[in-house]
Write an enzyme that holds these catalytic residues in place. Structure first.
Site, PDB file in Angstrom:
ATOM      1  N   SER A 183      21.574 -34.518  -5.689  1.00 45.15           N
ATOM      2  CA  SER A 183      20.204 -34.183  -5.329  1.00 45.15           C
ATOM      3  C   SER A 183      19.777 -32.859  -5.950  1.00 45.15           C
ATOM      4  O   SER A 183      19.690 -32.733  -7.162  1.00 45.15           O
ATOM      5  CB  SER A 183      20.050 -34.170  -3.804  1.00 45.15           C
ATOM      6  OG  SER A 183      18.713 -33.989  -3.429  1.00 45.15           O
ATOM      7  N   ASP A 198      12.843 -33.595  -6.750  1.00 40.95           N
ATOM      8  CA  ASP A 198      14.182 -33.026  -6.855  1.00 40.95           C
ATOM      9  C   ASP A 198      14.980 -33.848  -7.869  1.00 40.95           C
ATOM     10  O   ASP A 198      14.437 -34.707  -8.550  1.00 40.95           O
ATOM     11  CB  ASP A 198      14.873 -32.998  -5.485  1.00 40.95           C
ATOM     12  CG  ASP A 198      15.076 -34.402  -4.923  1.00 40.95           C
ATOM     13  OD1 ASP A 198      14.395 -35.351  -5.370  1.00 40.95           O
ATOM     14  OD2 ASP A 198      15.931 -34.566  -4.031  1.00 40.95           O
ATOM     15  N   ASP A 210      17.257 -36.299  -7.788  1.00 42.06           N
ATOM     16  CA  ASP A 210      17.424 -37.756  -7.728  1.00 42.06           C
ATOM     17  C   ASP A 210      16.145 -38.474  -7.324  1.00 42.06           C
ATOM     18  O   ASP A 210      16.169 -39.676  -7.040  1.00 42.06           O
ATOM     19  CB  ASP A 210      18.577 -38.147  -6.807  1.00 42.06           C
ATOM     20  CG  ASP A 210      18.313 -37.824  -5.344  1.00 42.06           C
ATOM     21  OD1 ASP A 210      17.688 -36.784  -5.072  1.00 42.06           O
ATOM     22  OD2 ASP A 210      18.769 -38.586  -4.465  1.00 42.06           O
ATOM     23  N   ASP A 234      14.060 -38.433  -4.706  1.00 40.44           N
ATOM     24  CA  ASP A 234      13.746 -38.945  -3.375  1.00 40.44           C
ATOM     25  C   ASP A 234      12.952 -37.947  -2.534  1.00 40.44           C
ATOM     26  O   ASP A 234      12.615 -38.230  -1.390  1.00 40.44           O
ATOM     27  CB  ASP A 234      15.018 -39.408  -2.638  1.00 40.44           C
ATOM     28  CG  ASP A 234      15.955 -38.260  -2.278  1.00 40.44           C
ATOM     29  OD1 ASP A 234      15.748 -37.115  -2.749  1.00 40.44           O
ATOM     30  OD2 ASP A 234      16.922 -38.509  -1.515  1.00 40.44           O
TER      31      ASP A 234
END
Length: 478
Positions: A112, A247, A249, A251
């Site tokens: 992340s 961010d 990734d 999500d």
């Protein structure tokens, strides 16, 4: 990382000795801790806690270590006879959605927002994210970890990418973003090549900025001042109506208005929940109290911080309400039900998603600018930041004092207050000061050696000042 596991051990022993651990979302650790043996142990334990699995979806983010970790996980899957659908670099919600459509579990290799020398793994059952109970089951599973050669990565399948694009292009009106000039800060986001396709298909003029081949750890809850300054420069120079990024990734969303100011993630998600006509919300304890004050929802349920807790809250709300969702202060939106509009259906996706709240906010703009809409919606203001490289031992000292004597902690931090303090220990320590109802909320990060502070006030500048005072004081004292 080596190409061969060196010893036969049980998975719970391998995981315990590795130093990796589950946090607010997925298992995290230093790259050096994700050896092939550890990756295989986690994967085998994940398979062991569910019914026999024939196919598993796998994807990665843009971290330099992610392909090698994926190779180890895929090697374990193939050892147990599983077919692998490898989707390459895509956002975590794109993987989760594709797995949901195919009714198969999924594994996402991502850290992340944490620094590039760390990484992580997120696990999904066919129906969605694993729970905290499932995390314990993975840690405690005693599966033999044999020596398995590390395989090459399979060819990339575009199914997940195409379905993720289709999800939004099919639901939102084709011209809903017409006339808007949207900037996309690409950096190293896993969805940087997907977002332009979605926004352009919905009518927006899109300009791409800031693409990086080095991993950039964007934290949507602690945006660096340099990123804020850069965002404002891009918005003003290009005359953007909004600037979108995520961010690592993809999500958790960050959306800046036409003045280059980033919206708080929970206010962005509040706009989305109203657009989708959500009846009941599950949100973590650190979210803005403007959500309840809006009067837009029949019920707002507060939870601990982390998507598994929010998802559990959404499940509880579905017992009494039809249109339910959850979101977090970091900008991750979780849709807990199918939503229909003019015979179009947006399927549930109960995992953090960055695209949905942004599209809802932008599609709702008519004669108003984004900043005007936010002003009308916001009654209270929040701010957050973190101390990095702050050890668990020091975090424990802070939390001990905050729990046993919050007044003394505030005194040492030179934060004045009058009357009684209201304490909430749902997750960390959330202190409501008497008088104007200012809030100071502190907690150690669940994923990294970091210490976070959130503040809320009726005055935007005061919320920012409270966070700065708390973190500077804690750093000096502890």
């Amino acid at each position: 990382m080596t190409n061969m596991v060196e010893a036969d051990m049980y998975s719970n022993e391998v995981i315990a000795q590795s130093g990796v651990r589950f946090g607010t979302s997925g298992v995290r650790g230093k790259v050096s801790q994700f050896t092939p043996e550890v990756c295989m142990a986690l994967t085998m334990a994940f398979l062991a806690i569910q019914k026999p699995v024939k196919r598993v979806a796998v994807a990665i983010d843009n971290r330099p270590s992610s392909p090698q970790i994926a190779r180890s996980c895929i090697s374990a899957l193939k050892f147990y006879g599983c077919d692998v659908e490898y989707y390459g670099v895509i956002p975590t919600p794109a993987l989760a959605y594709a797995a949901q459509l195919q009714d198969i579990p999924a594994i996402m290799i991502t850290g992340s927002h944490i620094p590039y020398d760390r990484n992580g793994i997120k696990f999904y059952f066919a129906k969605g994210e694993i729970s905290k109970a499932d995390e314990l089951a993975i840690i405690n599973a005693a599966v033999d970890v044999p020596q398995v050669p590390v395989a090459k990565l399979p060819e990339v399948n575009d199914y997940a990418k195409l379905q993720y694009i289709k999800r939004y292009v099919d639901y939102f009106p084709a011209d809903c973003l017409e006339g808007q000039h949207i900037g996309i800060y690409q950096h190293s986001s896993a969805g940087r090549d997907i977002y332009p396709l979605i926004l352009r298909a919905l009518g927006a003029q899109v300009t791409l900025v800031g693409r990086s081949e080095q991993f950039v750890p964007i934290d949507t809850e602690a945006v660096a001042q340099s990123d804020r300054n850069q965002a404002r420069q891009w918005v003003l120079s290009h005359k953007f109506d909004a600037l979108f990024t995520t961010d690592g990734d993809g999500d958790r969303a960050l959306l800046a208005d036409e003045q280059g100011h980033f919206l708080a993630g929970d206010i962005l998600s509040l706009l989305a929940a109203k657009y989708l006509m959500i009846e009941a919300l599950a949100i973590p304890v650190n979210c803005n109290t403007s959500i309840e004050a809006s009067g837009a929802f029949k019920q707002v349920k507060r939870t601990k911080i982390g998507s598994p807790y929010v998802i559990a809250g959404v499940v509880d709300l579905k017992k009494e309400h039809r249109r339910v969702a959850g979101f977090e202060a970091n900008g991750g939106f979780l849709l807990g039900c199918d939503v229909s509009d003019n015979e179009k259906v947006l399927q549930r996706l109960p995992t953090r998603d960055a695209v949905l709240p942004v599209l809802c906010a932008l599609a709702n703009l008519t004669s108003h600018t984004l900043s005007q809409v936010v002003v009308e919606m916001t009654q209270r203001y929040t701010h957050s930041d973190r101390l990095q490289n702050f050890t668990q031992h020091r975090s424990a000292q802070v939390m001990q004092l905050a729990t046993t004597n919050p007044g003394k902690l505030l005194e040492r931090l030179h934060i004045s207050y009058q009357g009684e303090l209201e304490l909430d220990t749902t997750d960390g320590v959330r202190i409501t000061l008497s008088g104007e109802g200012d809030i100071v909320h502190i907690r150690p990060s669940g994923n990294a050696p970091e210490f976070r502070c959130y503040a809320e006030s009726a005055d935007k500048a005061k919320a920012k000042r409270l966070v700065a005072d708390v973190l500077c004081g804690i750093k000096a004292i502890f």
